[in-house]
Structures are given as structure tokens and as C-alpha cells.
Design a protein around this motif. Structure first.
Motif, PDB file in Angstrom:
ATOM      1  N   VAL A  68       0.835  -1.204   0.000  1.00 47.91           N
ATOM      2  CA  VAL A  68       0.000   0.000   0.000  1.00 47.91           C
ATOM      3  C   VAL A  68       0.870   1.256   0.000  1.00 47.91           C
ATOM      4  O   VAL A  68       0.563   2.250  -0.646  1.00 47.91           O
ATOM      5  CB  VAL A  68      -0.940  -0.004   1.221  1.00 47.91           C
ATOM      6  CG1 VAL A  68      -1.618   1.334   1.396  1.00 47.91           C
ATOM      7  CG2 VAL A  68      -1.978  -1.083   1.063  1.00 47.91           C
ATOM      8  N   VAL A  71       2.920   1.771  -3.722  1.00 45.54           N
ATOM      9  CA  VAL A  71       2.232   1.939  -5.002  1.00 45.54           C
ATOM     10  C   VAL A  71       1.615   3.334  -5.017  1.00 45.54           C
ATOM     11  O   VAL A  71       1.023   3.744  -4.026  1.00 45.54           O
ATOM     12  CB  VAL A  71       1.155   0.851  -5.185  1.00 45.54           C
ATOM     13  CG1 VAL A  71       0.322   1.126  -6.408  1.00 45.54           C
ATOM     14  CG2 VAL A  71       1.789  -0.510  -5.275  1.00 45.54           C
ATOM     15  N   LEU A  73      -0.682   6.411  -5.131  1.00 41.37           N
ATOM     16  CA  LEU A  73      -2.077   6.520  -4.712  1.00 41.37           C
ATOM     17  C   LEU A  73      -3.014   6.574  -5.909  1.00 41.37           C
ATOM     18  O   LEU A  73      -4.107   6.011  -5.899  1.00 41.37           O
ATOM     19  CB  LEU A  73      -2.217   7.791  -3.863  1.00 41.37           C
ATOM     20  CG  LEU A  73      -3.400   7.908  -2.935  1.00 41.37           C
ATOM     21  CD1 LEU A  73      -3.575   6.649  -2.130  1.00 41.37           C
ATOM     22  CD2 LEU A  73      -3.195   9.073  -2.005  1.00 41.37           C
ATOM     23  N   GLN A  76      -3.765   3.251  -7.072  1.00 41.24           N
ATOM     24  CA  GLN A  76      -4.659   2.561  -6.137  1.00 41.24           C
ATOM     25  C   GLN A  76      -6.100   2.990  -6.339  1.00 41.24           C
ATOM     26  O   GLN A  76      -7.020   2.158  -6.316  1.00 41.24           O
ATOM     27  CB  GLN A  76      -4.237   2.845  -4.702  1.00 41.24           C
ATOM     28  CG  GLN A  76      -2.896   2.263  -4.343  1.00 41.24           C
ATOM     29  CD  GLN A  76      -2.572   2.470  -2.878  1.00 41.24           C
ATOM     30  OE1 GLN A  76      -3.446   2.462  -2.033  1.00 41.24           O
ATOM     31  NE2 GLN A  76      -1.307   2.685  -2.577  1.00 41.24           N
ATOM     32  N   VAL A  80      -8.903   0.228  -7.406  1.00 40.00           N
ATOM     33  CA  VAL A  80     -10.049  -0.103  -6.558  1.00 40.00           C
ATOM     34  C   VAL A  80     -11.346   0.245  -7.279  1.00 40.00           C
ATOM     35  O   VAL A  80     -12.318  -0.516  -7.250  1.00 40.00           O
ATOM     36  CB  VAL A  80      -9.942   0.633  -5.198  1.00 40.00           C
ATOM     37  CG1 VAL A  80     -11.196   0.431  -4.384  1.00 40.00           C
ATOM     38  CG2 VAL A  80      -8.737   0.137  -4.436  1.00 40.00           C
ATOM     39  N   VAL A 100      -9.844   3.991  -0.010  1.00 35.99           N
ATOM     40  CA  VAL A 100      -8.415   3.937  -0.349  1.00 35.99           C
ATOM     41  C   VAL A 100      -7.603   4.817   0.601  1.00 35.99           C
ATOM     42  O   VAL A 100      -6.575   4.390   1.139  1.00 35.99           O
ATOM     43  CB  VAL A 100      -8.193   4.377  -1.814  1.00 35.99           C
ATOM     44  CG1 VAL A 100      -6.720   4.526  -2.117  1.00 35.99           C
ATOM     45  CG2 VAL A 100      -8.815   3.375  -2.756  1.00 35.99           C
ATOM     46  N   TYR A 104      -4.701   3.675   3.070  1.00 38.11           N
ATOM     47  CA  TYR A 104      -3.387   4.283   2.795  1.00 38.11           C
ATOM     48  C   TYR A 104      -2.844   4.981   4.041  1.00 38.11           C
ATOM     49  O   TYR A 104      -1.706   4.738   4.457  1.00 38.11           O
ATOM     50  CB  TYR A 104      -3.556   5.272   1.644  1.00 38.11           C
ATOM     51  CG  TYR A 104      -2.297   5.940   1.159  1.00 38.11           C
ATOM     52  CD1 TYR A 104      -1.367   5.234   0.411  1.00 38.11           C
ATOM     53  CD2 TYR A 104      -2.058   7.272   1.428  1.00 38.11           C
ATOM     54  CE1 TYR A 104      -0.229   5.846  -0.062  1.00 38.11           C
ATOM     55  CE2 TYR A 104      -0.915   7.891   0.962  1.00 38.11           C
ATOM     56  CZ  TYR A 104      -0.007   7.184   0.217  1.00 38.11           C
ATOM     57  OH  TYR A 104       1.116   7.787  -0.245  1.00 38.11           O
TER      58      TYR A 104
ATOM     59  N   THR B 193      -3.390  -3.303 -12.295  1.00 37.58           N
ATOM     60  CA  THR B 193      -2.724  -4.282 -11.430  1.00 37.58           C
ATOM     61  C   THR B 193      -1.273  -4.421 -11.860  1.00 37.58           C
ATOM     62  O   THR B 193      -0.358  -4.415 -11.024  1.00 37.58           O
ATOM     63  CB  THR B 193      -3.426  -5.650 -11.526  1.00 37.58           C
ATOM     64  OG1 THR B 193      -4.805  -5.473 -11.269  1.00 37.58           O
ATOM     65  CG2 THR B 193      -2.846  -6.625 -10.534  1.00 37.58           C
ATOM     66  N   ALA B 196       0.636  -1.434 -10.730  1.00 34.20           N
ATOM     67  CA  ALA B 196       0.907  -1.468  -9.285  1.00 34.20           C
ATOM     68  C   ALA B 196       2.084  -2.380  -8.998  1.00 34.20           C
ATOM     69  O   ALA B 196       2.988  -2.037  -8.227  1.00 34.20           O
ATOM     70  CB  ALA B 196      -0.335  -1.939  -8.538  1.00 34.20           C
ATOM     71  N   TYR B 200       5.675  -1.339  -7.451  1.00 35.39           N
ATOM     72  CA  TYR B 200       6.156  -2.002  -6.243  1.00 35.39           C
ATOM     73  C   TYR B 200       7.557  -2.560  -6.474  1.00 35.39           C
ATOM     74  O   TYR B 200       8.454  -2.379  -5.636  1.00 35.39           O
ATOM     75  CB  TYR B 200       5.194  -3.122  -5.850  1.00 35.39           C
ATOM     76  CG  TYR B 200       5.546  -3.792  -4.553  1.00 35.39           C
ATOM     77  CD1 TYR B 200       5.377  -3.117  -3.351  1.00 35.39           C
ATOM     78  CD2 TYR B 200       6.053  -5.086  -4.521  1.00 35.39           C
ATOM     79  CE1 TYR B 200       5.703  -3.723  -2.159  1.00 35.39           C
ATOM     80  CE2 TYR B 200       6.379  -5.696  -3.334  1.00 35.39           C
ATOM     81  CZ  TYR B 200       6.196  -5.015  -2.158  1.00 35.39           C
ATOM     82  OH  TYR B 200       6.529  -5.599  -0.976  1.00 35.39           O
TER      83      TYR B 200
END
Lengths: 222, 221
Positions: A68, A71, A73, A76, A80, A100, A104, B193, B196, B200
Motif C-alpha cells: 500500500v 504503489v 495513490l 490505487q 479499486v 483507499v 493508505y 494491477t 501497481a 512495487y
């Protein structure tokens, strides 16, 4: 602005735009307050429980929180949003924003809380327990009062960071302050004026809080 | 859930995504280097005795730290446009990130400078060293050691903030490539995905490299 040798006074900006931006500002503040409240509860919960869990549960939790935090924001938010979209339960941008942002900020707060719990000397806690205080008593009367002083400045930093990060929710279509400003810019083409107002708003909220927290930190440390 | 995942669509454009990763890395590293360079000047500016320098340095630091990074990008992208200076989305992200990094790094460097005792300067001076030499040979090497780990932290923020280019239409970094591809294929979940995971991975890579490098140069912590 000069065009054709005459000075244009009418800019296309009118009083309604001001209220439009004010509404955006209100949404930014509400989003921040709701997310930080939930995030703090979540962070406290995880931060304290991580001291209780065994190491495997901790490892999984740590991995998730690390993800979390590493990555962006903006990714994210979209992820989501897309997830709820494809699962057939599309949610409002506000809901996704709160979800989120709470997780976060909770991820950051849990780390800070963990540091705060560790800041309380183990001997103090042992002394409390051997005096007959229960685990909860120890938590509420020993760990919280001592730990919160160490944690507070970092928590304020997270709040300020979150307040600034709410501007990213624009990517899933929530009209907060910065997005409201952008909408006005595309119509009036007065970027400096509009963005100046938006920036000033962020600044006059963040700056005093950060200065105050700096002073607090100095006072506590000395 | 009534949805079929199409991971193949993502796999088919893996070259574009990896190229995007390079652009993201390039943005991060370039903005960090430029930011560090400016940050040193700002840190000295804030410590100087000239009122003008102090004011410029502190307003830079405070604006960089107390406004959203996206606002800073908008300010370059839209704001400079009003003066007839049109900046491409890549450079507006680079400039804004540099501005942001410089503000944060200046504070980190200033903290580092503060922790060096003043006596070192006076000692070195009384041994006959020039001021510039004292900084180069005595003070800055110690400061670099102190600021090393906080700077890697700032680098992580630069990495995360570089994704904001997507909002001003940057289409060459990871976020840009994914948003372009998802607009083409309507596979938002799969593509983001992948984005992300890429972010990461890069974050972990930066952390790993900075830790090993830090250990090599400075020993353990």
C-alpha cells in the motif's frame, strides 16, 4: 491580458466560480476528515495488534502494508474503482476515495503507532503489569500517554500528507478543490489566478499546522 | 463476479510497459539529482545572512512542502502556459518534481548541516583551510552520510509522485502507458494491477540498491 492593443478586463471568471471552488474545498476537507478518522482507528488497531500477532501473521500484514505504501495513490484509486466496476457493485467516487485513503493513511499510521509502542520502555510496562494492571490497563494508562507524545508529530505529518493527497482523487471523477480549479481553468483560461487561489488554500491550512507540530516536537524533545 | 480476466492483453504490451518503467526511473533519478543540486543551494540560502536569500529559500521550501505535488505540476503545465511558455507534459512533471524534491531535500540537508558542530569550521579555518575547502573536505562528506537515508526516502516519494504525469497527459511512463492501454482495450483492472506491481518492484529495487550502496559506503547504518 493584452490582445489587439486593448486591455481585456472581463476574464470570464465570475462569482459563481468562487462558490464552485469553495464547494470543492469543503469536499476536500470532509474527505480528509473522514479518511483520517477511519485511518487512525485502523492504524491504531493494526499497530497495536502487530505487537500481539505471531510472526507469520505479521509478515503477511507487513507485506500488505508495504504494498500500500509503495504503489502510487493514483494507481490505487483507479485499481479499486476498476475492481468495484468489474465486480458489478460500482461505488461512488467518495466511497472509493474514503476506502483507499483510509487504508493508505492507516498503513502509515500503523507504522508510526508501532514505533510509539516501542518507544515506551519495556521495563515500565513490565512494572505496570507486575503491579497488577491488566493488558488493557497497561495499554490505556501506560502505553497511550507515553507513546502518543512520541507519535503525535508524525501523525500530524501524515494528516498533512493526506490532505494534500486528496487532490489525486480527481482521477476517479470526484470534484474536490484542485479538480474544481481545473474545470474552471479549462473554461476561463486563467490558470495563474485560479491555481493561485487553490494553492493558497492548501498552503494556509498546511503551513500553520506543520509549523505548530514542529514547535510541539521541539518542546517534547527538550 | 461475472468477469473474465484478460491478462494476455497486458502481457502483449509488456515491452511498452517495461519502457514505461525506464521512463519512470529516469524521471525519478533526474528529478532527484537536480533536486539535490538545487537543494544544497537552498539549504545554504536559508542559512545565509542575506535577508533576500533567506526569504527566497524559505518560501521555496514552504511552498514545496505545503502544497500538493499535483498542484505544482498544474502550476508548471497550465500556469507557465499563460505566459506563453508551453512546457511538454514530460518536462512539466520533471520541473515540478525537481521543485518538490529540492524543497524537501533542502530541509534534509539543512538538518544535516546543523548537526555538524561549528567548532569544526573554526578549527579547520585556524589550520589555514579556505572556506570552500572546509566545506568540500570536512563538512559536506559528513553531511552526505547523515542525509543519505532520508534522501532515499525522498526518492521513494519522487517515484510515487512521478505517476502524476498521467493527469497532465504524459503517456510514456508506467502510469501513462497503462492509462493509454486501458483506454484502448477497456481492461482497466488488469492494466492497473500490472502498473501497481511494476511500481512495487521499482520501489523495492530502489530500496534494495540504496541499502546495499549505503552499507558499502558507510558501513551498517
Amino acid at each position: 491580458m493584452e490582445s489587439n492593443g486593448t486591455v481585456e478586463i472581463i476574464t470570464g471568471l465570475h462569482i459563481g466560480d468562487f462558490f464552485f471552488m469553495l464547494q470543492g474545498a469543503k469536499r476536500t476537507i470532509i474527505l480528509t476528515l473522514v479518511s483520517i478518522s477511519l485511518g487512525t482507528i485502523l492504524g491504531l488497531f493494526i499497530g497495536i495488534l502487530r505487537g500481539v500477532f505471531n510472526k507469520y501473521v505479521n509478515y503477511i500484514f507487513g507485506l500488505f502494508l508495504d504494498f500500500v505504501r509503495s504503489v502510487p495513490l493514483i494507481i490505487q484509486f483507479i485499481l479499486v474503482n476498476a475492481y468495484f466496476g468489474i465486480s458489478g457493485h460500482a461505488k461512488s467516487p467518495f466511497f472509493i476515495g474514503v476506502l483507499v485513503l483510509s487504508i493508505y493513511s492507516g498503513a502509515y499510521i500503523s507504522e508510526v503507532v508501532r514505533a510509539g509502542v516501542l518507544a515506551v520502555p519495556l521495563t515500565t510496562r513490565r512494572a505496570a503489569r507486575s503491579l497488577g494492571l491488566s493488558w488493557f490497563h497497561d495499554l490505556f494508562y501506560i502505553v497511550f500517554p507515553i507513546g502518543s507524545r512520541a507519535v503525535f508529530p508524525s501523525w500530524i505529518n501524515i494528516v498533512i500528507g493526506l490532505f494534500k493527497d486528496t487532490s489525486l482523487i480527481a482521477v476517479i471523477g470526484y470534484i474536490e478543490l484542485l479538480r474544481a480549479g481545473e474545470i474552471i481553468i479549462t473554461r476561463t483560461w486563467e490558470p495563474i489566478l485560479v491555481l493561485g487561489c487553490v494553492g493558497l488554500f492548501y498552503f494556509i491550512i498546511c503551513y500553520p499546522i506543520s509549523k505548530w507540530s514542529e514547535r510541539f516536537e521541539k518542546k517534547v524533545l527538550t | 463476479m461475472n468477469y473474465t480476466f484478460h491478462w494476455n492483453t497486458v502481457w502483449n504490451v509488456k515491452e511498452a510497459l517495461l519502457k514505461g518503467a525506464l521512463v519512470t526511473l529516469e524521471l525519478t533519478i533526474a528529478s532527484m539529482l537536480l533536486g539535490a543540486f538545487l537543494g544544497i543551494f537552498i539549504a545554504f540560502g536559508k542559512n545565509s545572512s542575506r535577508k533576500l536569500f533567506v526569504n527566497i529559500a524559505s518560501s521555496w521550501i514552504e511552498v514545496a512542502r505545503n502544497t500538493p505535488c499535483l498542484f505544482q505540476i498544474y502550476m508548471i503545465y497550465f500556469g507557465l502556459g499563460q505566459f506563453g511558455i508551453n512546457v511538454s507534459s514530460y518536462f512539466s512533471v520533471l520541473i515540478a518534481l525537481t521543485f518538490n524534491n529540492a524543497g524537501y531535500l533542502a530541509e534534509i540537508i539543512r538538518g544535516g548541516l546543523k548537526s555538524i558542530p561549528v567548532t569544526q569550521m573554526t578549527t579547520a579555518r585556524s589550520l589555514g583551510m579556505k572556506i570552500s575547502n572546509v566545506y568540500i573536505y570536512v563538512i559536506l562528506p559528513q553531511v552526505f552520510k547523515i542525509v543519505y537515508y532520508p534522501s532515499t526516502n525522498q526518492m521513494m516519494w519522487a517515484l510515487l509522485n512521478s505517476s502524476l504525469g498521467m493527469v497532465v497527459g504524459l503517456s510514456s511512463d508506467i502510469a501513462g502507458v497503462t492509462s493509454f492501454e486501458q483506454a484502448r482495450t477497456f481492461r482497466a483492472f488488469e492494466f492497473f494491477t500490472a502498473a501497481a506491481i511494476l511500481y512495487y518492484a521499482i520501489a523495492k529495487l530502489i530500496m534494495f540498491l540504496s541499502k546495499t550502496l549505503g552499507k558499502k559506503i558507510y558501513g551498517t547504518d
